[in-house]
Design a protein around this motif. Structure first.
Motif, PDB file in Angstrom:
ATOM      1  N   ARG A  67       0.830  -1.208   0.000  1.00 27.34           N
ATOM      2  CA  ARG A  67       0.000   0.000   0.000  1.00 27.34           C
ATOM      3  C   ARG A  67       0.864   1.257   0.000  1.00 27.34           C
ATOM      4  NH1 ARG A  67      -4.140   2.485  -1.959  1.00 27.34           N
ATOM      5  NH2 ARG A  67      -5.057   3.986  -0.531  1.00 27.34           N
ATOM      6  N   GLU A  70       1.976   1.772  -3.469  1.00 29.41           N
ATOM      7  CA  GLU A  70       0.882   2.305  -4.281  1.00 29.41           C
ATOM      8  C   GLU A  70       0.679   3.791  -4.026  1.00 29.41           C
ATOM      9  OE1 GLU A  70      -2.482  -0.046  -3.245  1.00 29.41           O
ATOM     10  OE2 GLU A  70      -1.787  -1.822  -4.321  1.00 29.41           O
ATOM     11  N   LEU A  71       0.710   4.185  -2.756  1.00 26.16           N
ATOM     12  CA  LEU A  71       0.510   5.601  -2.425  1.00 26.16           C
ATOM     13  C   LEU A  71       1.657   6.463  -2.929  1.00 26.16           C
ATOM     14  CD1 LEU A  71      -0.922   5.364   1.187  1.00 26.16           C
ATOM     15  CD2 LEU A  71      -2.122   6.072  -0.881  1.00 26.16           C
ATOM     16  N   GLU A  73       3.505   5.853  -5.478  1.00 23.93           N
ATOM     17  CA  GLU A  73       3.372   5.920  -6.927  1.00 23.93           C
ATOM     18  C   GLU A  73       2.264   6.902  -7.315  1.00 23.93           C
ATOM     19  OE1 GLU A  73       1.915   3.030 -10.536  1.00 23.93           O
ATOM     20  OE2 GLU A  73       2.976   2.131  -8.860  1.00 23.93           O
ATOM     21  N   ALA A  74       1.156   6.875  -6.573  1.00 24.35           N
ATOM     22  CA  ALA A  74       0.046   7.771  -6.883  1.00 24.35           C
ATOM     23  C   ALA A  74       0.403   9.224  -6.606  1.00 24.35           C
ATOM     24  CB  ALA A  74      -1.180   7.380  -6.069  1.00 24.35           C
ATOM     25  N   LEU A  75       1.221   9.466  -5.596  1.00 22.12           N
ATOM     26  CA  LEU A  75       1.619  10.829  -5.256  1.00 22.12           C
ATOM     27  C   LEU A  75       2.851  11.290  -6.020  1.00 22.12           C
ATOM     28  CD1 LEU A  75       1.076  10.729  -1.402  1.00 22.12           C
ATOM     29  CD2 LEU A  75      -0.363  11.827  -3.115  1.00 22.12           C
TER      30      LEU A  75
END
Length: 121
Positions: A67, A70-71, A73-75
């Motif tokens: 997670r 993922e975070l 990468e998203a930010l």
């Protein structure tokens, strides 16, 4: 004659079998045996719970890392920033090199704190 011998040996075998089964069951029901059985079951249950808890912790750690990836990468946070060096502060704020202390020195004649360890008792 053969019938009597057959039924006698059959009855003898059934009696020995029943006596053996009853004696085994009685030995299982003694307090020492019950305590040992309960202790063994408790150890087995504890081991199973420990294994499940360790497995759960590993799952949580893996999912947490996933997670976090993922975070980040998203930010758009790909590179790990270097750690900021902690600010160094003097252990005693009111030391003799500060101008405030030179202009207005403060001396403590009688300390209020006693270093005698036996005073509290």
């Amino acid at each position: 004659m053969f019938r009597r011998t057959f039924w006698f040996s059959t009855g003898l075998a059934a009696g020995v079998w029943a006596t053996t089964k009853v004696n085994r069951k009685l030995r299982q029901l003694t307090p020492e045996s019950l305590a040992a059985t309960a202790a063994n079951k408790a150890l087995e249950t504890g081991q199973r719970l420990k294994d499940r808890a360790v497995g759960f912790a590993f799952d949580v750690r893996d999912n947490m890392a996933q997670r976090e990836a993922e975070l980040s990468e998203a930010l758009g946070i790909d590179a790990q920033p270097g750690l900021v060096a902690p600010q160094q502060r003097p252990a005693i704020e009111n030391n003799r090199s500060t101008p405030q202390y030179i202009e207005n020195p403060q001396y403590i004649e009688n300390p209020t704190y006693s270093y005698n360890r036996n005073e509290d008792h």
